[in-house]
Design a protein around this motif. Structure first.
Motif, mmCIF file in Angstrom:
data_model
loop_
_atom_site.group_PDB
_atom_site.id
_atom_site.type_symbol
_atom_site.label_atom_id
_atom_site.label_comp_id
_atom_site.label_asym_id
_atom_site.label_seq_id
_atom_site.Cartn_x
_atom_site.Cartn_y
_atom_site.Cartn_z
ATOM 1 N N TRP A 1 11.730 -4.509 5.074
ATOM 2 C CA TRP A 1 11.812 -3.585 3.945
ATOM 3 C C TRP A 1 13.273 -3.335 3.614
ATOM 4 O O TRP A 1 14.141 -3.350 4.494
ATOM 5 C CB TRP A 1 11.149 -2.257 4.276
ATOM 6 C CG TRP A 1 9.661 -2.220 4.132
ATOM 7 C CD1 TRP A 1 8.734 -2.352 5.120
ATOM 8 C CD2 TRP A 1 8.923 -2.001 2.926
ATOM 9 N NE1 TRP A 1 7.456 -2.244 4.612
ATOM 10 C CE2 TRP A 1 7.544 -2.023 3.263
ATOM 11 C CE3 TRP A 1 9.274 -1.801 1.596
ATOM 12 C CZ2 TRP A 1 6.539 -1.849 2.322
ATOM 13 C CZ3 TRP A 1 8.268 -1.618 0.652
ATOM 14 C CH2 TRP A 1 6.930 -1.641 1.013
ATOM 15 N N GLY B 1 3.260 0.436 3.186
ATOM 16 C CA GLY B 1 3.010 -0.692 4.068
ATOM 17 C C GLY B 1 2.256 -1.779 3.357
ATOM 18 O O GLY B 1 2.425 -2.001 2.146
ATOM 19 N N PRO C 1 3.234 7.364 3.451
ATOM 20 C CA PRO C 1 3.204 6.101 4.195
ATOM 21 C C PRO C 1 3.141 4.903 3.249
ATOM 22 O O PRO C 1 2.313 4.853 2.341
ATOM 23 C CB PRO C 1 1.924 6.214 5.029
ATOM 24 C CG PRO C 1 1.038 7.117 4.237
ATOM 25 C CD PRO C 1 1.939 8.074 3.507
ATOM 26 N N GLY D 1 -2.221 4.315 1.961
ATOM 27 C CA GLY D 1 -3.389 3.532 2.299
ATOM 28 C C GLY D 1 -4.093 2.899 1.112
ATOM 29 O O GLY D 1 -5.076 2.182 1.283
ATOM 30 N N SER E 1 0.842 -1.200 0.000
ATOM 31 C CA SER E 1 0.000 0.000 0.000
ATOM 32 C C SER E 1 0.874 1.247 0.000
ATOM 33 O O SER E 1 1.978 1.249 0.535
ATOM 34 C CB SER E 1 -0.926 0.017 1.220
ATOM 35 O OG SER E 1 -0.184 0.142 2.430
ATOM 36 N N ARG F 1 4.769 -1.028 8.358
ATOM 37 C CA ARG F 1 4.127 0.208 7.930
ATOM 38 C C ARG F 1 4.991 1.370 8.415
ATOM 39 O O ARG F 1 5.236 1.512 9.617
ATOM 40 C CB ARG F 1 2.712 0.317 8.500
ATOM 41 C CG ARG F 1 1.775 -0.791 8.049
ATOM 42 C CD ARG F 1 0.397 -0.637 8.677
ATOM 43 N NE ARG F 1 -0.521 -1.703 8.292
ATOM 44 C CZ ARG F 1 -0.645 -2.861 8.924
ATOM 45 N NH1 ARG F 1 0.100 -3.094 10.010
ATOM 46 N NH2 ARG F 1 -1.489 -3.784 8.515
ATOM 47 N N HIS F 2 5.442 2.208 7.501
ATOM 48 C CA HIS F 2 6.294 3.335 7.892
ATOM 49 C C HIS F 2 6.237 4.414 6.816
ATOM 50 O O HIS F 2 5.733 4.192 5.712
ATOM 51 C CB HIS F 2 7.743 2.889 8.119
ATOM 52 C CG HIS F 2 8.442 2.421 6.866
ATOM 53 N ND1 HIS F 2 8.177 1.216 6.255
ATOM 54 C CD2 HIS F 2 9.413 3.015 6.110
ATOM 55 C CE1 HIS F 2 8.948 1.076 5.178
ATOM 56 N NE2 HIS F 2 9.692 2.151 5.068
ATOM 57 N N ASP F 3 6.726 5.588 7.157
ATOM 58 C CA ASP F 3 6.752 6.711 6.225
ATOM 59 C C ASP F 3 8.083 6.744 5.494
ATOM 60 O O ASP F 3 9.147 6.469 6.079
ATOM 61 C CB ASP F 3 6.553 8.036 6.956
ATOM 62 C CG ASP F 3 5.145 8.196 7.510
ATOM 63 O OD1 ASP F 3 4.254 7.461 7.048
ATOM 64 O OD2 ASP F 3 4.948 9.036 8.399
#
Length: 269
Positions: A163, A143, A141, A123, A120, A170-172
């Motif tokens: 990653w 993820g 973001p 989102g 994603s 999930r991270h920026d």
């Protein structure tokens, strides 16, 4: 008739998220010569496709200043900022000009190993790999819907591992100036096998057995159903496999002779 001129930023200036933009201008008039900053009026608008969002409302009294480009917000690349300057002479006659600044962009690719899993961005779900043009310096973001996912409708299951940039599931990310690929690596999930069953000392009506498995999984959650068979009674349980240990003590009231896979869902005991 007065003449307004924006001297900074220069024409064709480009920006990145988080960058400070300095602006300056002059105003001249045949009767009043150089106009004072008090008659300068500035405004900055943010353009997105065919519509406009006010960014800095009108203000007067200065011939220069600065503002900072946000790092969060609109993610499209068809955007720009328009700096407006209006000067007014002593007769009340005005002249207006503007200067556009446009974004630097780069390409980011979201990929998975193995390929074809779901990730994603902002989102929004996508099947990897997917390449997106993005504004440099913006925070986005990345993820996945869940760290564990199935490949296709009846494919194998995979568990997220890492990653390529070292971030959490999930991270920026901050969009870099160079084209960059972010790869999420997954491992194939296979069911653990029983390697040992030990009946520990205990009372006649209460024994402890320790079931050992050949591996543990990263998720730290219950993953497999096994059935304990012994002395005319079955005991179904969900086996909690945790990173800290592969040995699972189980309290039962019957001696246990074997552990077999139980493919059907069952309540735990």
């Amino acid at each position: 008739v007065p003449t307004a001129d924006i001297t900074s930023p220069a024409a064709e200036t480009m920006y990145s998220g988080g960058e400070t933009i300095n602006f300056a201008g002059t105003g001249t008039d045949p009767e009043d010569a150089d106009l004072a900053p008090e008659v300068f009026t500035w405004r900055v608008d943010f353009h997105h496709y065919s519509h406009v969002h006010p960014f800095i409302p009108e203000f007067s009294g200065v011939s220069s200043g600065s503002f900072t480009i946000p790092t969060m917000g609109e993610t499209a690349v068809a955007v720009w900022y328009r700096i407006h300057l209006t000067v007014t002479d002593s007769l009340g006659i005005s002249h207006s000009v503007f200067r556009d600044i446009t974004p630097r962009t780069s390409l980011i690719t979201l990929a998975t190993e193995p390929t074809g899993l779901i990730l994603s961005l902002d989102g929004v779900l996508m099947i990897a790999p997917e390449t997106i043009e993005a504004v440099v310096g913006m925070e986005r973001p990345v993820g996945m819907l869940i760290p564990r996912q199935q490949a296709g409708f009846n494919g194998p299951w995979y568990q997220f591992v890492s990653w390529s940039d070292g971030g959490n599931a999930r991270h920026d990310i901050t969009i870099p100036a160079e084209d960059t690929t972010y790869t999420a690596t997954f491992e194939l999930l296979t069911e653990p096998s029983v390697t040992d069953v030990r009946v520990m000392p205990g009372t006649k009506n209460a024994r402890t057995i320790v079931v050992s498995f050949d591996k543990v999984l990263n998720s730290g959650t219950a993953t497999s159903l096994f059935r304990l068979v012994g002395a005319g009674r079955d005991h179904r349980l969900a086996t909690p496999l945790r990173p800290s240990t592969a040995a699972v003590p189980i309290e039962i009231a019957q001696p246990v002779y074997e552990v077999v896979d139980d493919p059907s869902p069952a309540a735990t005991t």
